[in-house]
Motif scaffolding. Structure first.
Motif, PDB file in Angstrom:
ATOM      1  N   ALA A 154      10.757   3.051 -31.778  1.00  0.00           N
ATOM      2  CA  ALA A 154      11.440   4.181 -31.146  1.00  0.00           C
ATOM      3  C   ALA A 154      10.371   5.128 -30.650  1.00  0.00           C
ATOM      4  O   ALA A 154       9.610   5.670 -31.436  1.00  0.00           O
ATOM      5  N   GLU A 155      10.296   5.269 -29.359  1.00  0.00           N
ATOM      6  CA  GLU A 155       9.242   6.104 -28.777  1.00  0.00           C
ATOM      7  C   GLU A 155       9.859   7.124 -27.831  1.00  0.00           C
ATOM      8  O   GLU A 155      10.947   6.916 -27.295  1.00  0.00           O
ATOM      9  N   THR A 156       9.141   8.205 -27.617  1.00  0.00           N
ATOM     10  CA  THR A 156       9.617   9.192 -26.654  1.00  0.00           C
ATOM     11  C   THR A 156       8.733   9.231 -25.408  1.00  0.00           C
ATOM     12  O   THR A 156       9.043   9.929 -24.449  1.00  0.00           O
ATOM     13  N   VAL A 191      13.720   6.879 -27.101  1.00  0.00           N
ATOM     14  CA  VAL A 191      14.670   7.742 -27.817  1.00  0.00           C
ATOM     15  C   VAL A 191      14.540   9.212 -27.403  1.00  0.00           C
ATOM     16  O   VAL A 191      15.042  10.095 -28.081  1.00  0.00           O
ATOM     17  N   SER A 192      13.842   9.446 -26.279  1.00  0.00           N
ATOM     18  CA  SER A 192      13.741  10.836 -25.830  1.00  0.00           C
ATOM     19  C   SER A 192      15.106  11.312 -25.352  1.00  0.00           C
ATOM     20  O   SER A 192      15.929  10.518 -24.897  1.00  0.00           O
ATOM     21  N   PRO A 233      18.700  13.019 -19.605  1.00  0.00           N
ATOM     22  CA  PRO A 233      19.174  14.125 -18.764  1.00  0.00           C
ATOM     23  C   PRO A 233      20.640  14.479 -18.991  1.00  0.00           C
ATOM     24  O   PRO A 233      20.991  15.640 -19.092  1.00  0.00           O
ATOM     25  N   GLY A 234      21.504  13.472 -19.129  1.00  0.00           N
ATOM     26  CA  GLY A 234      22.925  13.759 -19.324  1.00  0.00           C
ATOM     27  C   GLY A 234      23.270  14.246 -20.721  1.00  0.00           C
ATOM     28  O   GLY A 234      24.426  14.539 -21.012  1.00  0.00           O
ATOM     29  N   GLY A 235      22.260  14.272 -21.600  1.00  0.00           N
ATOM     30  CA  GLY A 235      22.505  14.718 -22.966  1.00  0.00           C
ATOM     31  C   GLY A 235      22.700  13.571 -23.937  1.00  0.00           C
ATOM     32  O   GLY A 235      22.617  13.757 -25.134  1.00  0.00           O
ATOM     33  N   ALA A 236      22.981  12.368 -23.412  1.00  0.00           N
ATOM     34  CA  ALA A 236      23.181  11.218 -24.299  1.00  0.00           C
ATOM     35  C   ALA A 236      21.838  10.794 -24.875  1.00  0.00           C
ATOM     36  O   ALA A 236      20.835  10.768 -24.179  1.00  0.00           O
ATOM     37  N   SER A 237      21.822  10.471 -26.150  1.00  0.00           N
ATOM     38  CA  SER A 237      20.589  10.026 -26.777  1.00  0.00           C
ATOM     39  C   SER A 237      20.800   8.647 -27.374  1.00  0.00           C
ATOM     40  O   SER A 237      21.905   8.295 -27.779  1.00  0.00           O
TER      41      SER A 237
END
Ligand code: C5P
Length: 227
Positions: A147-149, A173-174, A177-181
């Motif tokens: 899991a990287e950002t 996992v950053s 833009p839409g808020g979904a993670s």
């Protein structure tokens, strides 16, 4: 009727976060939901495997047919993984806490005693690296997650070498833009990193990622066994 692709295989999956105690009521944790790991366990069972799912604390129901071993800490997870071996394929999808508090108290730390507490952290065992480098117990196929950002593929390549696994499933996992993670969310966009290069898969829901990954693991395991 064609045999299921993973019939006769034992697949071990780790999933979820670990909880590392600070005292009897507090712990260090992370945002892993366990969804991707649980989906992989379910997909492996659907592909005919016997499946052991070693899971940290999550709010998911265990997939039907899968043997669930519930743990809290990284050290418990390593012990449960060792106990579950041998396995043909091991997928380490858990978000294991990198550190734990060196001496977690047996009593609740009181706010009014001695000011703000300071904690000494010590490193947890790396479960994936431990099992991947264990000559006696290593599963045929060892798969890690990353899991990287940032610099997702570069970091995953380094991780493949450092941990000694066959495949790294890397995801970004950053915050999106839409808020979904990805962490906690239902969708995932992954890159598969192996000695043979990088493959980028389109955005899919976590069940679809799991099904495609399990299909691929069956092929890779057969290739490694030269059958
Ligand atoms: O080094 P990093 O934590 O990013 O590596 C992620 C991979 O290593 C995941 O597959 C995770 O399950 C595994 N891991 C582990 N034990 C740790 C840390 C990570 O098995 N203590």
């Amino acid at each position: 009727l064609a045999a299921l692709p993973l019939a006769g295989k034992h697949v071990l999956v780790t999933a979820g976060p670990t909880h590392e105690p600070i005292d009897p009521v507090r712990f260090i944790a992370n945002r892993s939901s366990g969804k991707q790991g649980y989906a992989i366990a379910a997909a492996a069972f659907a592909a005919g495997a016997r499946v052991t799912l070693v899971s940290g604390p999550v709010s998911l129901l265990p997939p039907p047919g899968v043997t669930l071993v519930a743990v809290e800490t990284a050290r418990e997870m390593l012990e449960a993984v060792r106990h579950a071996l041998p396995a043909d394929i091991a997928v380490f999808a858990a978000a294991v806490a990198d550190w734990r508090v060196a001496d977690a108290g047996a009593q609740k730390i009181k706010k009014d005693e001695g000011g703000t507490p300071h904690f000494m952290l010590v490193e947890n065992p790396d479960i994936l690296a431990t099992i991947a480098r264990d000559e006696a117990q290593r599963p045929t196929l060892v798969v890690g997650f990353a899991a990287e950002t940032e610099q997702v593929v570069e970091h995953a390549r380094a991780k493949l070498a450092r941990k000694g696994c066959d495949l790294i499933v890397a995801n970004d996992v950053s915050p999106q833009p839409g808020g979904a993670s990805v962490m906690g969310g239902d969708r995932n966009r992954v890159h598969l990193i192996s000695m043979n290069g990088v493959e980028t898969w389109p955005d899919m829901d976590k069940q679809a990622v799991a099904a495609a990954l399990v299909a691929r693991l069956g092929q890779l395991e057969r290739a490694k066994l030269h059958i």
